[in-house]
Design a protein around this motif. Structure first.
Motif, PDB file in Angstrom:
ATOM      1  N   TYR A 153      30.421  10.489  30.968  1.00  0.00           N
ATOM      2  CA  TYR A 153      30.257   9.607  29.820  1.00  0.00           C
ATOM      3  C   TYR A 153      29.192  10.167  28.868  1.00  0.00           C
ATOM      4  O   TYR A 153      29.413  10.258  27.655  1.00  0.00           O
ATOM      5  CB  TYR A 153      29.872   8.198  30.267  1.00  0.00           C
ATOM      6  CG  TYR A 153      29.577   7.275  29.117  1.00  0.00           C
ATOM      7  CD1 TYR A 153      30.612   6.648  28.429  1.00  0.00           C
ATOM      8  CD2 TYR A 153      28.266   7.053  28.701  1.00  0.00           C
ATOM      9  CE1 TYR A 153      30.346   5.809  27.352  1.00  0.00           C
ATOM     10  CE2 TYR A 153      27.994   6.224  27.624  1.00  0.00           C
ATOM     11  CZ  TYR A 153      29.033   5.611  26.955  1.00  0.00           C
ATOM     12  OH  TYR A 153      28.768   4.795  25.882  1.00  0.00           O
ATOM     13  N   LEU A 154      28.050  10.529  29.433  1.00  0.00           N
ATOM     14  CA  LEU A 154      26.961  11.047  28.599  1.00  0.00           C
ATOM     15  C   LEU A 154      27.366  12.352  27.919  1.00  0.00           C
ATOM     16  O   LEU A 154      26.999  12.599  26.761  1.00  0.00           O
ATOM     17  CB  LEU A 154      25.697  11.245  29.437  1.00  0.00           C
ATOM     18  CG  LEU A 154      25.025   9.957  29.890  1.00  0.00           C
ATOM     19  CD1 LEU A 154      23.973  10.241  30.960  1.00  0.00           C
ATOM     20  CD2 LEU A 154      24.403   9.225  28.710  1.00  0.00           C
ATOM     21  N   ARG A 155      28.123  13.188  28.603  1.00  0.00           N
ATOM     22  CA  ARG A 155      28.546  14.460  28.013  1.00  0.00           C
ATOM     23  C   ARG A 155      29.486  14.226  26.838  1.00  0.00           C
ATOM     24  O   ARG A 155      29.500  15.000  25.879  1.00  0.00           O
ATOM     25  CB  ARG A 155      29.211  15.341  29.067  1.00  0.00           C
ATOM     26  CG  ARG A 155      29.556  16.701  28.501  1.00  0.00           C
ATOM     27  CD  ARG A 155      29.881  17.702  29.533  1.00  0.00           C
ATOM     28  NE  ARG A 155      30.253  18.940  28.863  1.00  0.00           N
ATOM     29  CZ  ARG A 155      30.664  20.003  29.474  1.00  0.00           C
ATOM     30  NH1 ARG A 155      30.739  20.014  30.789  1.00  0.00           N
ATOM     31  NH2 ARG A 155      30.988  21.071  28.799  1.00  0.00           N
ATOM     32  N   PHE A 158      26.734  12.446  24.163  1.00  0.00           N
ATOM     33  CA  PHE A 158      25.375  12.947  23.958  1.00  0.00           C
ATOM     34  C   PHE A 158      25.281  14.394  24.446  1.00  0.00           C
ATOM     35  O   PHE A 158      26.179  14.898  25.089  1.00  0.00           O
ATOM     36  CB  PHE A 158      24.352  12.091  24.725  1.00  0.00           C
ATOM     37  CG  PHE A 158      24.389  10.642  24.343  1.00  0.00           C
ATOM     38  CD1 PHE A 158      23.740  10.195  23.204  1.00  0.00           C
ATOM     39  CD2 PHE A 158      25.067   9.716  25.126  1.00  0.00           C
ATOM     40  CE1 PHE A 158      23.779   8.851  22.841  1.00  0.00           C
ATOM     41  CE2 PHE A 158      25.108   8.376  24.782  1.00  0.00           C
ATOM     42  CZ  PHE A 158      24.464   7.940  23.631  1.00  0.00           C
ATOM     43  N   THR A 162      19.686  14.692  26.434  1.00  0.00           N
ATOM     44  CA  THR A 162      19.675  13.226  26.466  1.00  0.00           C
ATOM     45  C   THR A 162      20.094  12.728  27.843  1.00  0.00           C
ATOM     46  O   THR A 162      19.513  11.774  28.370  1.00  0.00           O
ATOM     47  CB  THR A 162      20.612  12.664  25.379  1.00  0.00           C
ATOM     48  OG1 THR A 162      20.172  13.144  24.106  1.00  0.00           O
ATOM     49  CG2 THR A 162      20.625  11.145  25.390  1.00  0.00           C
ATOM     50  N   ALA A 163      21.090  13.371  28.432  1.00  0.00           N
ATOM     51  CA  ALA A 163      21.578  12.955  29.747  1.00  0.00           C
ATOM     52  C   ALA A 163      20.470  13.032  30.796  1.00  0.00           C
ATOM     53  O   ALA A 163      20.302  12.105  31.600  1.00  0.00           O
ATOM     54  CB  ALA A 163      22.765  13.808  30.166  1.00  0.00           C
ATOM     55  N   VAL A 166      18.052  10.178  30.222  1.00  0.00           N
ATOM     56  CA  VAL A 166      18.652   8.888  30.573  1.00  0.00           C
ATOM     57  C   VAL A 166      18.746   8.697  32.082  1.00  0.00           C
ATOM     58  O   VAL A 166      18.444   7.622  32.599  1.00  0.00           O
ATOM     59  CB  VAL A 166      20.037   8.742  29.903  1.00  0.00           C
ATOM     60  CG1 VAL A 166      20.822   7.582  30.491  1.00  0.00           C
ATOM     61  CG2 VAL A 166      19.882   8.579  28.401  1.00  0.00           C
TER      62      VAL A 166
END
Length: 176
Positions: A153-155, A158, A162-163, A166
């Motif tokens: 999801y983060l990839r 973002f 950022t990952a 987070v």
């Protein structure tokens, strides 16, 4: 019994964080490799052998420390270290800085299981200990799955930096 289950629940969540912080790197190998111009060998060492070797070697003295020290505090310190180092990984400006931050993740994570196993042995009788250890150990699989799910999801939305921030931040809060 209720408090023992609470302790097991906390240890389970800590172990989930352990594996999320460890495995999220795998989701971002390609963008990290491209940004730093790293080789496949360097990335393999970063994700695999070097991490495992350091984790194993650091675990032995930490386990001895857990035999004599406050195991709760050792786990909390380990959680703080590996989570902070995961966050710092997101600020790395070179492959070497990332590698050093991941060394910190490995050292911090080595402080998780030895004292956790010892606490579980204290809180659960022999006839309940196997189940308690199995519940604790399942945190690895839940954490691994969450790392890939959240990492994916983060990839999508973002960058890798950022990952890391987070996924590391919740462990810092829990450790405190």
């Amino acid at each position: 019994k209720g408090y023992a289950n609470y302790v097991l629940g906390v240890l389970f969540v800590v172990y989930i964080f352990n594996f999320v912080d460890r495995q999220v790197l795998s989701v971002f190998i390609v963008p990290i490799k491209e940004e730093f111009g790293a080789s496949d060998t360097q990335m393999g060492l970063l994700v695999g052998f070097a991490f495992a070797l350091l984790y194993t070697i650091a675990g032995i003295p930490i386990a001895r420390w857990a035999d004599k020290g406050n195991r709760r505090n050792i786990i909390a310190l380990g959680l703080l270290v590996w989570s902070a180092m995961t966050v710092l990984s997101g600020f790395a400006r070179s492959f070497m800085q990332l590698a050093l931050a991941r060394v910190g993740v490995g050292i911090g994570e080595a402080a998780g299981s030895p004292p956790a196993h010892s606490l579980i042995a204290d809180y659960f009788t022999l006839d309940k200990r196997g189940t308690a250890l199995a519940i604790y150990a399942s945190g690895a699989f839940v954490g691994g799955a969450l790392a890939f799910l959240a990492g994916g999801y983060l990839r999508e939305f973002f960058n890798w930096r950022t990952a890391f921030i987070v996924v590391g931040a919740p462990g810092i809060l829990m450790a405190l």
